[in-house]
Design a protein around this motif. Structure first.
Motif, PDB file in Angstrom:
ATOM      1  N   ASN A 150      -1.396  -1.151  17.885  1.00 60.56           N
ATOM      2  CA  ASN A 150      -2.178  -2.178  18.547  1.00 60.56           C
ATOM      3  C   ASN A 150      -1.262  -3.065  19.400  1.00 60.56           C
ATOM      4  O   ASN A 150      -0.279  -3.606  18.907  1.00 60.56           O
ATOM      5  CB  ASN A 150      -2.901  -3.023  17.499  1.00 60.56           C
ATOM      6  CG  ASN A 150      -3.904  -3.957  18.102  1.00 60.56           C
ATOM      7  OD1 ASN A 150      -4.021  -4.063  19.319  1.00 60.56           O
ATOM      8  ND2 ASN A 150      -4.623  -4.644  17.240  1.00 60.56           N
ATOM      9  N   VAL A 151      -1.605  -3.237  20.683  1.00 62.35           N
ATOM     10  CA  VAL A 151      -0.788  -4.026  21.596  1.00 62.35           C
ATOM     11  C   VAL A 151      -0.750  -5.486  21.154  1.00 62.35           C
ATOM     12  O   VAL A 151       0.306  -6.117  21.136  1.00 62.35           O
ATOM     13  CB  VAL A 151      -1.329  -3.911  23.035  1.00 62.35           C
ATOM     14  CG1 VAL A 151      -0.602  -4.871  23.959  1.00 62.35           C
ATOM     15  CG2 VAL A 151      -1.205  -2.497  23.534  1.00 62.35           C
ATOM     16  N   TRP A 152      -1.897  -6.035  20.778  1.00 67.35           N
ATOM     17  CA  TRP A 152      -1.941  -7.435  20.378  1.00 67.35           C
ATOM     18  C   TRP A 152      -1.179  -7.668  19.076  1.00 67.35           C
ATOM     19  O   TRP A 152      -0.634  -8.752  18.865  1.00 67.35           O
ATOM     20  CB  TRP A 152      -3.370  -7.922  20.276  1.00 67.35           C
ATOM     21  CG  TRP A 152      -4.015  -7.958  21.629  1.00 67.35           C
ATOM     22  CD1 TRP A 152      -5.061  -7.212  22.043  1.00 67.35           C
ATOM     23  CD2 TRP A 152      -3.605  -8.742  22.755  1.00 67.35           C
ATOM     24  NE1 TRP A 152      -5.350  -7.473  23.354  1.00 67.35           N
ATOM     25  CE2 TRP A 152      -4.461  -8.425  23.820  1.00 67.35           C
ATOM     26  CE3 TRP A 152      -2.604  -9.674  22.966  1.00 67.35           C
ATOM     27  CZ2 TRP A 152      -4.346  -9.007  25.075  1.00 67.35           C
ATOM     28  CZ3 TRP A 152      -2.493 -10.262  24.222  1.00 67.35           C
ATOM     29  CH2 TRP A 152      -3.356  -9.932  25.244  1.00 67.35           C
ATOM     30  N   GLY A 153      -1.134  -6.686  18.215  1.00 67.99           N
ATOM     31  CA  GLY A 153      -0.331  -6.805  16.999  1.00 67.99           C
ATOM     32  C   GLY A 153       1.148  -6.916  17.321  1.00 67.99           C
ATOM     33  O   GLY A 153       1.870  -7.718  16.726  1.00 67.99           O
ATOM     34  N   VAL A 154       1.584  -6.123  18.287  1.00 70.08           N
ATOM     35  CA  VAL A 154       2.992  -6.177  18.714  1.00 70.08           C
ATOM     36  C   VAL A 154       3.288  -7.530  19.357  1.00 70.08           C
ATOM     37  O   VAL A 154       4.328  -8.140  19.102  1.00 70.08           O
ATOM     38  CB  VAL A 154       3.307  -5.010  19.681  1.00 70.08           C
ATOM     39  CG1 VAL A 154       4.696  -5.162  20.271  1.00 70.08           C
ATOM     40  CG2 VAL A 154       3.156  -3.674  18.980  1.00 70.08           C
ATOM     41  N   VAL A 155       2.363  -8.034  20.181  1.00 69.74           N
ATOM     42  CA  VAL A 155       2.552  -9.333  20.826  1.00 69.74           C
ATOM     43  C   VAL A 155       2.630 -10.440  19.781  1.00 69.74           C
ATOM     44  O   VAL A 155       3.470 -11.349  19.876  1.00 69.74           O
ATOM     45  CB  VAL A 155       1.414  -9.601  21.839  1.00 69.74           C
ATOM     46  CG1 VAL A 155       1.442 -11.031  22.340  1.00 69.74           C
ATOM     47  CG2 VAL A 155       1.492  -8.629  22.997  1.00 69.74           C
ATOM     48  N   LYS A 156       1.785 -10.378  18.766  1.00 71.69           N
ATOM     49  CA  LYS A 156       1.802 -11.389  17.711  1.00 71.69           C
ATOM     50  C   LYS A 156       3.120 -11.373  16.951  1.00 71.69           C
ATOM     51  O   LYS A 156       3.710 -12.419  16.665  1.00 71.69           O
ATOM     52  CB  LYS A 156       0.645 -11.171  16.748  1.00 71.69           C
ATOM     53  CG  LYS A 156      -0.702 -11.493  17.338  1.00 71.69           C
ATOM     54  CD  LYS A 156      -1.812 -11.162  16.359  1.00 71.69           C
ATOM     55  CE  LYS A 156      -3.176 -11.363  16.973  1.00 71.69           C
ATOM     56  NZ  LYS A 156      -4.262 -11.069  16.030  1.00 71.69           N
ATOM     57  N   ILE A 157       3.581 -10.185  16.628  1.00 68.78           N
ATOM     58  CA  ILE A 157       4.852 -10.065  15.901  1.00 68.78           C
ATOM     59  C   ILE A 157       6.004 -10.596  16.739  1.00 68.78           C
ATOM     60  O   ILE A 157       6.874 -11.327  16.243  1.00 68.78           O
ATOM     61  CB  ILE A 157       5.090  -8.603  15.474  1.00 68.78           C
ATOM     62  CG1 ILE A 157       4.105  -8.226  14.370  1.00 68.78           C
ATOM     63  CG2 ILE A 157       6.524  -8.398  15.010  1.00 68.78           C
ATOM     64  CD1 ILE A 157       4.106  -6.761  14.017  1.00 68.78           C
ATOM     65  N   LEU A 158       6.018 -10.264  18.031  1.00 65.92           N
ATOM     66  CA  LEU A 158       7.083 -10.757  18.904  1.00 65.92           C
ATOM     67  C   LEU A 158       7.012 -12.276  19.072  1.00 65.92           C
ATOM     68  O   LEU A 158       8.046 -12.949  19.131  1.00 65.92           O
ATOM     69  CB  LEU A 158       7.017 -10.064  20.258  1.00 65.92           C
ATOM     70  CG  LEU A 158       7.419  -8.595  20.265  1.00 65.92           C
ATOM     71  CD1 LEU A 158       7.204  -7.993  21.645  1.00 65.92           C
ATOM     72  CD2 LEU A 158       8.861  -8.420  19.821  1.00 65.92           C
ATOM     73  N   ALA A 159       5.808 -12.831  19.143  1.00 62.83           N
ATOM     74  CA  ALA A 159       5.656 -14.286  19.249  1.00 62.83           C
ATOM     75  C   ALA A 159       6.180 -14.972  17.989  1.00 62.83           C
ATOM     76  O   ALA A 159       6.894 -15.980  18.069  1.00 62.83           O
ATOM     77  CB  ALA A 159       4.203 -14.644  19.499  1.00 62.83           C
ATOM     78  N   LEU A 160       5.840 -14.441  16.825  1.00 65.33           N
ATOM     79  CA  LEU A 160       6.336 -15.019  15.573  1.00 65.33           C
ATOM     80  C   LEU A 160       7.845 -14.875  15.449  1.00 65.33           C
ATOM     81  O   LEU A 160       8.531 -15.778  14.957  1.00 65.33           O
ATOM     82  CB  LEU A 160       5.632 -14.381  14.383  1.00 65.33           C
ATOM     83  CG  LEU A 160       4.163 -14.747  14.224  1.00 65.33           C
ATOM     84  CD1 LEU A 160       3.550 -13.964  13.075  1.00 65.33           C
ATOM     85  CD2 LEU A 160       3.993 -16.238  14.013  1.00 65.33           C
ATOM     86  N   PHE A 161       8.366 -13.756  15.911  1.00 58.44           N
ATOM     87  CA  PHE A 161       9.820 -13.553  15.891  1.00 58.44           C
ATOM     88  C   PHE A 161      10.507 -14.578  16.787  1.00 58.44           C
ATOM     89  O   PHE A 161      11.506 -15.189  16.400  1.00 58.44           O
ATOM     90  CB  PHE A 161      10.164 -12.130  16.333  1.00 58.44           C
ATOM     91  CG  PHE A 161      11.632 -11.839  16.350  1.00 58.44           C
ATOM     92  CD1 PHE A 161      12.329 -11.674  15.166  1.00 58.44           C
ATOM     93  CD2 PHE A 161      12.317 -11.735  17.548  1.00 58.44           C
ATOM     94  CE1 PHE A 161      13.692 -11.412  15.176  1.00 58.44           C
ATOM     95  CE2 PHE A 161      13.665 -11.476  17.570  1.00 58.44           C
ATOM     96  CZ  PHE A 161      14.362 -11.320  16.384  1.00 58.44           C
ATOM     97  N   GLY A 162       9.962 -14.787  17.984  1.00 60.03           N
ATOM     98  CA  GLY A 162      10.534 -15.765  18.903  1.00 60.03           C
ATOM     99  C   GLY A 162      10.466 -17.179  18.345  1.00 60.03           C
ATOM    100  O   GLY A 162      11.419 -17.957  18.468  1.00 60.03           O
ATOM    101  N   LEU A 163       9.354 -17.524  17.716  1.00 55.45           N
ATOM    102  CA  LEU A 163       9.248 -18.846  17.109  1.00 55.45           C
ATOM    103  C   LEU A 163      10.196 -19.000  15.922  1.00 55.45           C
ATOM    104  O   LEU A 163      10.707 -20.091  15.661  1.00 55.45           O
ATOM    105  CB  LEU A 163       7.810 -19.114  16.684  1.00 55.45           C
ATOM    106  CG  LEU A 163       6.837 -19.377  17.832  1.00 55.45           C
ATOM    107  CD1 LEU A 163       5.412 -19.432  17.308  1.00 55.45           C
ATOM    108  CD2 LEU A 163       7.191 -20.646  18.564  1.00 55.45           C
ATOM    109  N   GLY A 164      10.427 -17.916  15.196  1.00 53.08           N
ATOM    110  CA  GLY A 164      11.413 -17.958  14.112  1.00 53.08           C
ATOM    111  C   GLY A 164      12.819 -18.207  14.634  1.00 53.08           C
ATOM    112  O   GLY A 164      13.577 -19.000  14.060  1.00 53.08           O
TER     113      GLY A 164
END
Length: 73
Positions: A9-23
Protein backbone atom coordinates in the motif's frame (compact mmCIF):
# COMPACT_ATOMS: atom_id res chain seq x y z
CA UNK A 1 -6.24 1.79 -2.92
CA UNK A 2 -3.03 2.44 -4.78
CA UNK A 3 -0.77 -0.58 -4.68
CA UNK A 4 2.87 -0.91 -5.60
CA UNK A 5 4.54 -4.03 -6.89
CA UNK A 6 3.67 -6.98 -4.69
CA UNK A 7 0.54 -5.45 -3.17
CA UNK A 8 2.27 -2.89 -0.94
CA UNK A 9 0.00 0.00 0.00
CA UNK A 10 1.43 3.39 -1.06
CA UNK A 11 -0.20 5.27 1.80
CA UNK A 12 1.17 2.74 4.28
CA UNK A 13 4.68 3.43 3.02
CA UNK A 14 4.07 7.20 3.23
CA UNK A 15 2.83 6.86 6.81
CA UNK A 16 5.84 4.81 7.84
CA UNK A 17 8.23 7.29 6.22
CA UNK A 18 6.45 10.22 7.90
CA UNK A 19 6.72 8.55 11.32
CA UNK A 20 10.36 7.71 10.66
CA UNK A 21 11.08 11.34 9.75
CA UNK A 22 9.30 12.60 12.85
CA UNK A 23 11.28 10.13 14.95
CA UNK A 24 14.52 11.48 13.49
CA UNK A 25 13.29 15.01 14.28
CA UNK A 26 12.68 13.90 17.88
CA UNK A 27 16.29 12.71 18.11
CA UNK A 28 17.37 16.08 16.73
CA UNK A 29 15.34 17.82 19.46
CA UNK A 30 17.13 15.70 22.08
CA UNK A 31 20.48 16.74 20.63
CA UNK A 32 19.40 20.39 20.77
CA UNK A 33 18.53 20.04 24.47
CA UNK A 34 21.88 18.38 25.15
CA UNK A 35 23.80 21.07 23.28
CA UNK A 36 21.94 23.87 25.06
CA UNK A 37 22.71 22.30 28.44
CA UNK A 38 26.40 22.04 27.53
CA UNK A 39 26.40 25.62 26.29
CA UNK A 40 24.73 26.87 29.47
CA UNK A 41 27.41 25.23 31.62
CA UNK A 42 30.15 26.82 29.51
CA UNK A 43 28.66 30.27 29.01
CA UNK A 44 26.76 32.10 31.71
CA UNK A 45 24.52 34.91 30.61
CA UNK A 46 21.19 36.56 31.13
CA UNK A 47 19.46 34.46 28.45
CA UNK A 48 20.39 31.03 29.79
CA UNK A 49 17.03 30.38 31.54
CA UNK A 50 15.18 31.41 28.39
CA UNK A 51 17.34 29.13 26.23
CA UNK A 52 16.70 26.20 28.54
CA UNK A 53 12.95 26.75 28.42
CA UNK A 54 12.94 27.10 24.64
CA UNK A 55 14.99 23.92 24.22
CA UNK A 56 12.68 21.92 26.49
CA UNK A 57 9.57 23.34 24.80
CA UNK A 58 11.04 22.36 21.43
CA UNK A 59 11.56 18.81 22.68
CA UNK A 60 8.04 18.68 24.10
CA UNK A 61 6.59 19.93 20.81
CA UNK A 62 8.55 17.34 18.85
CA UNK A 63 7.32 14.52 21.11
CA UNK A 64 3.75 15.82 20.98
CA UNK A 65 3.89 16.02 17.20
CA UNK A 66 5.14 12.42 16.98
CA UNK A 67 2.40 11.18 19.31
CA UNK A 68 -0.20 13.17 17.38
CA UNK A 69 1.04 11.66 14.11
CA UNK A 70 0.92 8.13 15.54
CA UNK A 71 -2.66 8.65 16.68
CA UNK A 72 -3.76 10.40 13.49
CA UNK A 73 -1.97 8.20 10.98
Amino acid sequence: MADLIGGINVWGVVKILALFGLGIYGVFALVVVRQVMLMVTTLDGSLTPVLRVVAWLHLAAAIALFVFAVVLL
